[in-house]
Design a protein around this motif. Structure first.
Motif, PDB file in Angstrom:
ATOM      1  N   SER A  12     -23.677  -1.380  -7.360  1.00 53.61           N
ATOM      2  CA  SER A  12     -23.082  -0.050  -7.394  1.00 53.61           C
ATOM      3  C   SER A  12     -22.586   0.303  -6.002  1.00 53.61           C
ATOM      4  CB  SER A  12     -24.110   0.981  -7.872  1.00 53.61           C
ATOM      5  OG  SER A  12     -25.102   1.145  -6.899  1.00 53.61           O
ATOM      6  N   VAL A  13     -21.511   1.095  -5.957  1.00 53.76           N
ATOM      7  CA  VAL A  13     -20.909   1.416  -4.663  1.00 53.76           C
ATOM      8  C   VAL A  13     -21.667   2.556  -4.013  1.00 53.76           C
ATOM      9  CG1 VAL A  13     -18.618   0.611  -5.231  1.00 53.76           C
ATOM     10  CG2 VAL A  13     -19.252   2.925  -5.811  1.00 53.76           C
ATOM     11  N   ARG A  14     -21.575   2.621  -2.673  1.00 51.87           N
ATOM     12  CA  ARG A  14     -22.221   3.702  -1.928  1.00 51.87           C
ATOM     13  C   ARG A  14     -21.424   4.995  -2.070  1.00 51.87           C
ATOM     14  NH1 ARG A  14     -24.572   3.291   3.250  1.00 51.87           N
ATOM     15  NH2 ARG A  14     -26.072   1.605   3.333  1.00 51.87           N
ATOM     16  N   GLU A  15     -20.085   4.870  -2.077  1.00 51.08           N
ATOM     17  CA  GLU A  15     -19.214   6.035  -2.083  1.00 51.08           C
ATOM     18  C   GLU A  15     -18.153   5.770  -3.134  1.00 51.08           C
ATOM     19  OE1 GLU A  15     -17.464   6.599   1.797  1.00 51.08           O
ATOM     20  OE2 GLU A  15     -15.778   7.527   0.766  1.00 51.08           O
ATOM     21  N   LYS A  16     -17.850   6.697  -4.018  1.00 49.25           N
ATOM     22  CA  LYS A  16     -16.983   6.362  -5.142  1.00 49.25           C
ATOM     23  C   LYS A  16     -15.538   6.168  -4.694  1.00 49.25           C
ATOM     24  CE  LYS A  16     -16.108  11.061  -6.746  1.00 49.25           C
ATOM     25  NZ  LYS A  16     -14.812  11.192  -6.070  1.00 49.25           N
ATOM     26  N   PHE A  17     -14.858   5.254  -5.378  1.00 42.32           N
ATOM     27  CA  PHE A  17     -13.448   4.966  -5.100  1.00 42.32           C
ATOM     28  C   PHE A  17     -12.622   5.419  -6.291  1.00 42.32           C
ATOM     29  CE2 PHE A  17     -14.125   2.429  -1.403  1.00 42.32           C
ATOM     30  CZ  PHE A  17     -15.360   1.835  -1.586  1.00 42.32           C
ATOM     31  N   SER A  18     -11.363   5.829  -6.048  1.00 47.13           N
ATOM     32  CA  SER A  18     -10.507   6.277  -7.158  1.00 47.13           C
ATOM     33  C   SER A  18      -9.672   5.123  -7.667  1.00 47.13           C
ATOM     34  CB  SER A  18      -9.553   7.369  -6.677  1.00 47.13           C
ATOM     35  OG  SER A  18     -10.257   8.396  -6.080  1.00 47.13           O
ATOM     36  N   GLY A  19      -9.511   5.045  -8.976  1.00 45.24           N
ATOM     37  CA  GLY A  19      -8.659   4.009  -9.566  1.00 45.24           C
ATOM     38  C   GLY A  19      -7.728   4.635 -10.581  1.00 45.24           C
ATOM     39  N   ILE A  20      -6.615   3.921 -10.875  1.00 44.17           N
ATOM     40  CA  ILE A  20      -5.637   4.404 -11.858  1.00 44.17           C
ATOM     41  C   ILE A  20      -5.359   3.271 -12.822  1.00 44.17           C
ATOM     42  CG2 ILE A  20      -3.175   4.896 -12.112  1.00 44.17           C
ATOM     43  CD1 ILE A  20      -3.212   6.600  -9.793  1.00 44.17           C
ATOM     44  N   ILE A  21      -5.341   3.588 -14.124  1.00 43.02           N
ATOM     45  CA  ILE A  21      -4.932   2.604 -15.126  1.00 43.02           C
ATOM     46  C   ILE A  21      -3.586   3.082 -15.646  1.00 43.02           C
ATOM     47  CG2 ILE A  21      -5.597   1.363 -17.211  1.00 43.02           C
ATOM     48  CD1 ILE A  21      -8.439   2.448 -16.778  1.00 43.02           C
ATOM     49  N   ARG A  22      -2.551   2.297 -15.393  1.00 45.93           N
ATOM     50  CA  ARG A  22      -1.214   2.736 -15.825  1.00 45.93           C
ATOM     51  C   ARG A  22      -0.973   2.330 -17.272  1.00 45.93           C
ATOM     52  NH1 ARG A  22       2.232  -0.077 -11.279  1.00 45.93           N
ATOM     53  NH2 ARG A  22       0.800  -1.730 -11.899  1.00 45.93           N
ATOM     54  N   GLN A  23       0.021   2.976 -17.878  1.00 49.37           N
ATOM     55  CA  GLN A  23       0.287   2.717 -19.297  1.00 49.37           C
ATOM     56  C   GLN A  23       0.555   1.229 -19.548  1.00 49.37           C
ATOM     57  OE1 GLN A  23       3.963   4.393 -20.654  1.00 49.37           O
ATOM     58  NE2 GLN A  23       3.311   4.467 -22.780  1.00 49.37           N
ATOM     59  N   GLN A  24       1.273   0.583 -18.643  1.00 51.52           N
ATOM     60  CA  GLN A  24       1.643  -0.806 -18.870  1.00 51.52           C
ATOM     61  C   GLN A  24       0.488  -1.778 -18.620  1.00 51.52           C
ATOM     62  OE1 GLN A  24       2.942   1.273 -16.573  1.00 51.52           O
ATOM     63  NE2 GLN A  24       3.749   0.171 -14.811  1.00 51.52           N
ATOM     64  N   ASP A  25      -0.635  -1.284 -18.077  1.00 55.21           N
ATOM     65  CA  ASP A  25      -1.755  -2.172 -17.786  1.00 55.21           C
ATOM     66  C   ASP A  25      -2.907  -1.998 -18.755  1.00 55.21           C
ATOM     67  OD1 ASP A  25      -1.188  -1.408 -14.339  1.00 55.21           O
ATOM     68  OD2 ASP A  25      -0.452  -3.120 -15.499  1.00 55.21           O
ATOM     69  N   VAL A  26      -2.728  -1.181 -19.815  1.00 53.98           N
ATOM     70  CA  VAL A  26      -3.851  -0.919 -20.716  1.00 53.98           C
ATOM     71  C   VAL A  26      -4.134  -2.146 -21.583  1.00 53.98           C
ATOM     72  CG1 VAL A  26      -4.614   0.485 -22.654  1.00 53.98           C
ATOM     73  CG2 VAL A  26      -3.503   1.560 -20.716  1.00 53.98           C
ATOM     74  N   ARG A  27      -3.052  -2.727 -22.151  1.00 57.07           N
ATOM     75  CA  ARG A  27      -3.269  -3.925 -22.971  1.00 57.07           C
ATOM     76  C   ARG A  27      -2.152  -4.904 -22.749  1.00 57.07           C
ATOM     77  NH1 ARG A  27      -2.072  -0.377 -28.231  1.00 57.07           N
ATOM     78  NH2 ARG A  27       0.147  -0.839 -28.403  1.00 57.07           N
ATOM     79  N   LEU A  74      -4.644  -3.169  -4.235  1.00 57.63           N
ATOM     80  CA  LEU A  74      -5.234  -2.066  -3.477  1.00 57.63           C
ATOM     81  C   LEU A  74      -4.522  -0.749  -3.757  1.00 57.63           C
ATOM     82  CD1 LEU A  74      -5.745  -3.795  -0.037  1.00 57.63           C
ATOM     83  CD2 LEU A  74      -7.403  -3.470  -1.819  1.00 57.63           C
ATOM     84  N   GLY A  75      -3.331  -0.820  -4.385  1.00 56.33           N
ATOM     85  CA  GLY A  75      -2.667   0.404  -4.802  1.00 56.33           C
ATOM     86  C   GLY A  75      -2.093   1.192  -3.641  1.00 56.33           C
ATOM     87  N   ASP A  76      -1.954   2.503  -3.853  1.00 55.25           N
ATOM     88  CA  ASP A  76      -1.408   3.347  -2.790  1.00 55.25           C
ATOM     89  C   ASP A  76      -2.555   4.044  -2.068  1.00 55.25           C
ATOM     90  OD1 ASP A  76      -0.233   5.565  -5.413  1.00 55.25           O
ATOM     91  OD2 ASP A  76      -2.231   5.305  -4.585  1.00 55.25           O
ATOM     92  N   ALA A  77      -2.220   5.033  -1.240  1.00 54.72           N
ATOM     93  CA  ALA A  77      -3.252   5.683  -0.429  1.00 54.72           C
ATOM     94  C   ALA A  77      -4.262   6.422  -1.293  1.00 54.72           C
ATOM     95  CB  ALA A  77      -2.588   6.669   0.539  1.00 54.72           C
ATOM     96  N   ARG A  78      -3.881   6.740  -2.541  1.00 53.51           N
ATOM     97  CA  ARG A  78      -4.776   7.588  -3.314  1.00 53.51           C
ATOM     98  C   ARG A  78      -5.743   6.795  -4.181  1.00 53.51           C
ATOM     99  NH1 ARG A  78       0.125  11.074  -5.370  1.00 53.51           N
ATOM    100  NH2 ARG A  78       0.891   8.951  -5.243  1.00 53.51           N
ATOM    101  N   ALA A  79      -5.296   5.669  -4.775  1.00 58.59           N
ATOM    102  CA  ALA A  79      -6.174   5.007  -5.730  1.00 58.59           C
ATOM    103  C   ALA A  79      -5.862   3.525  -5.853  1.00 58.59           C
ATOM    104  CB  ALA A  79      -6.021   5.657  -7.107  1.00 58.59           C
ATOM    105  N   TYR A  80      -6.885   2.772  -6.304  1.00 56.99           N
ATOM    106  CA  TYR A  80      -6.691   1.365  -6.645  1.00 56.99           C
ATOM    107  C   TYR A  80      -5.968   1.292  -7.980  1.00 56.99           C
ATOM    108  CZ  TYR A  80     -10.075  -0.045  -3.110  1.00 56.99           C
ATOM    109  OH  TYR A  80     -10.728  -0.273  -1.939  1.00 56.99           O
ATOM    110  N   TYR A  81      -5.242   0.183  -8.232  1.00 56.23           N
ATOM    111  CA  TYR A  81      -4.613  -0.021  -9.539  1.00 56.23           C
ATOM    112  C   TYR A  81      -5.521  -0.914 -10.368  1.00 56.23           C
ATOM    113  CZ  TYR A  81      -0.154   2.037  -8.078  1.00 56.23           C
ATOM    114  OH  TYR A  81       0.830   2.894  -7.666  1.00 56.23           O
TER     115      TYR A  81
END
Lengths: 241, 194
Positions: B99-114, B140-147
């Motif tokens: 488990s991570v020490r500090e939470k990270f933000s991630g994004i699941i885009r429509q084209q990556d769902v299936r 690593l995505g952009d400054a806001r979230a991982y992809y």
């Protein structure tokens, strides 16, 4: 007023070249990533370090290195009379800036871009030399947090009263009105990161006083190294290494 | 038991000459000398036989372990926080099995769902806020979230709560059923190996 007696003893019984007793403790604040309590005689300071962690204000994020933030506060009960100190008063802001610049010179910030390191220092008991004690405590707390540094930063103050250079002034000697030189060095690399003086001194006497303060810094560095080694050995014993 | 050759070092201590050793983790090179930058145990790693540089690497292992960080290609467990028309936000909670020490933000885009029919994906039939999903980090995505991506059979919703409040049971790769009410809800379900 006589600060150095004819026998060569100061008001608290020390010799002019003698430092006050040092005491340090690591890991005092369990919630912080690194913390330390540092005592120089009666001056007692606690430092807590949080980081490296995500930058809280996106606008301040630096692309190539870590952002260092530092806050210096004095507890209400730290001086003789209990006084409520405003958070942003001039002396606190100045010392916060001084500590931040001193620590920034030794932390390897290029290894941690897009992150933030917070150093909080609070004076619990003030008896002269709070600036130096804060820098020493911050060094210990950063080492305890495992933040990479190019060397330990240690600091010590020295003054000149009754035509004698004095090492590690306490509050009474500091408020005597004589010059107060604070030096911060990187002991193994032999570099100066902080040099401050109030009042005036002739150049040759200044060199003596600064040399004395530098030797005091090296003595503090030896003590800090012993404390870190001892702490690491204890941690290894507990882990069963 | 501790090796007799390992010793404890503090920041600033000399570990060796730059011409004899290479600086590894916890060490740095300055003016032809390798110094320590952390407090910990000093250890010497032998050089790999194929490399042209035959100097050993010296490194310092600190005692503070920092939490794991998501890397592209690793499988993470995340909790969905927001579902929008073309993407879903999730908080990464575990990297691999740690488990991570500090939470990270991630994004699941429509084209990556299936993997199939990616333009006909309806985000609300794939994820709901509060679902626990297993995803892999694409970049690593952009400054806001991982992809993140769930475009594999083993990735997708692992655990979800129904509108009635019960933990749902997966029926197929698109449906989960609530045990309390029997209601069937749509999700992109992960094929967890028994």
């Amino acid at each position: 007023m006589e600060f150095v007696s004819p026998e060569g003893l100061r008001l608290d019984g020390r010799r002019p070249m003698e430092m006050r007793q040092l005491r340090a403790e690591l890991g005092a604040v369990s919630r912080a990533d690194g913390s330390a309590i540092f005592e120089m005689g009666n001056t007692k300071v606690i430092a807590a370090v949080y980081g490296p962690r995500e930058v809280q204000h996106r606008g301040q994020q630096l692309n190539d290195k870590a952002l260092i933030r530092c806050e210096y506060t004095m507890a209400n009960f730290s001086t003789g009379d209990r006084m409520r100190r405003p958070k942003g008063d001039r002396r606190s802001t100045e010392i916060s800036l001084v500590i931040r610049q001193t620590m920034e010179a030794c932390i390897m910030t290029h290894l941690m871009p897009h992150s933030q390191i917070d150093i909080f220092v609070q004076v619990l008991q003030a008896d002269g030399g709070t600036r130096s004690a804060c820098i020493n405590a911050a060094t210990l707390a950063l080492a305890d947090a495992g933040i990479p540094m190019c060397d330990l930063v240690t600091s010590c103050s020295a003054g000149y009263l009754n035509t004698t250079p004095l090492l590690d002034l306490n509050y009474v000697e500091d408020s005597a009105g004589g010059p107060d030189v604070t030096v911060g060095i990187l002991p193994k690399l032999d570099k100066v990161t902080l040099l401050q003086m109030d009042a005036k001194l002739p150049m040759d006497i200044f060199e003596n006083v600064m040399q004395l303060a530098t030797e005091g810094c090296k003595a503090v560095a030896n003590y800090i190294r012993e404390v870190l080694m001892e702490n690491t050995k204890q941690l290894e014993n507990r882990r069963g290494v | 038991m501790k090796d007799a050759g390992e010793e404890t070092v503090t920041p600033g201590q000399v570990l060796g000459k730059g011409s004899e050793v290479k600086a590894g983790r916890g060490a740095y090179l300055s003016c032809d000398t390798v110094y320590a930058s952390l407090t910990g145990c000093r250890s010497l790693l032998p050089p790999s036989p194929q490399s042209p540089d035959q100097r050993p690497t010296v490194e310092v292992i600190g005692h503070k372990a920092h939490g794991p960080v998501p890397e592209p290609g690793c499988v993470v467990i995340a909790r969905v926080t927001k579902v929008m028309a073309r993407m879903a936000s999730a908080d990464i909670m575990c990297v691999g099995s740690k488990s991570v020490r500090e939470k990270f933000s991630g994004i699941i885009r429509q084209q990556d769902v299936r993997a199939t029919e990616i333009d006909k994906v309806d985000m609300h039939s794939s994820f709901r806020p509060g679902d626990i999903v297993k995803a892999s980090v694409i970049s690593l995505g952009d400054a806001r979230a991982y992809y993140l991506s769930t475009a594999q059979n083993e990735l997708g919703v692992v655990s979800a709560e129904s509108m009635a409040g019960g933990t749902m049971v997966p029926i197929s790769w698109t449906e989960m059923q609530c045990p309390l009410t029997g209601q069937i809800e749509q999700r992109k379900v992960a094929k967890v190996r028994a």
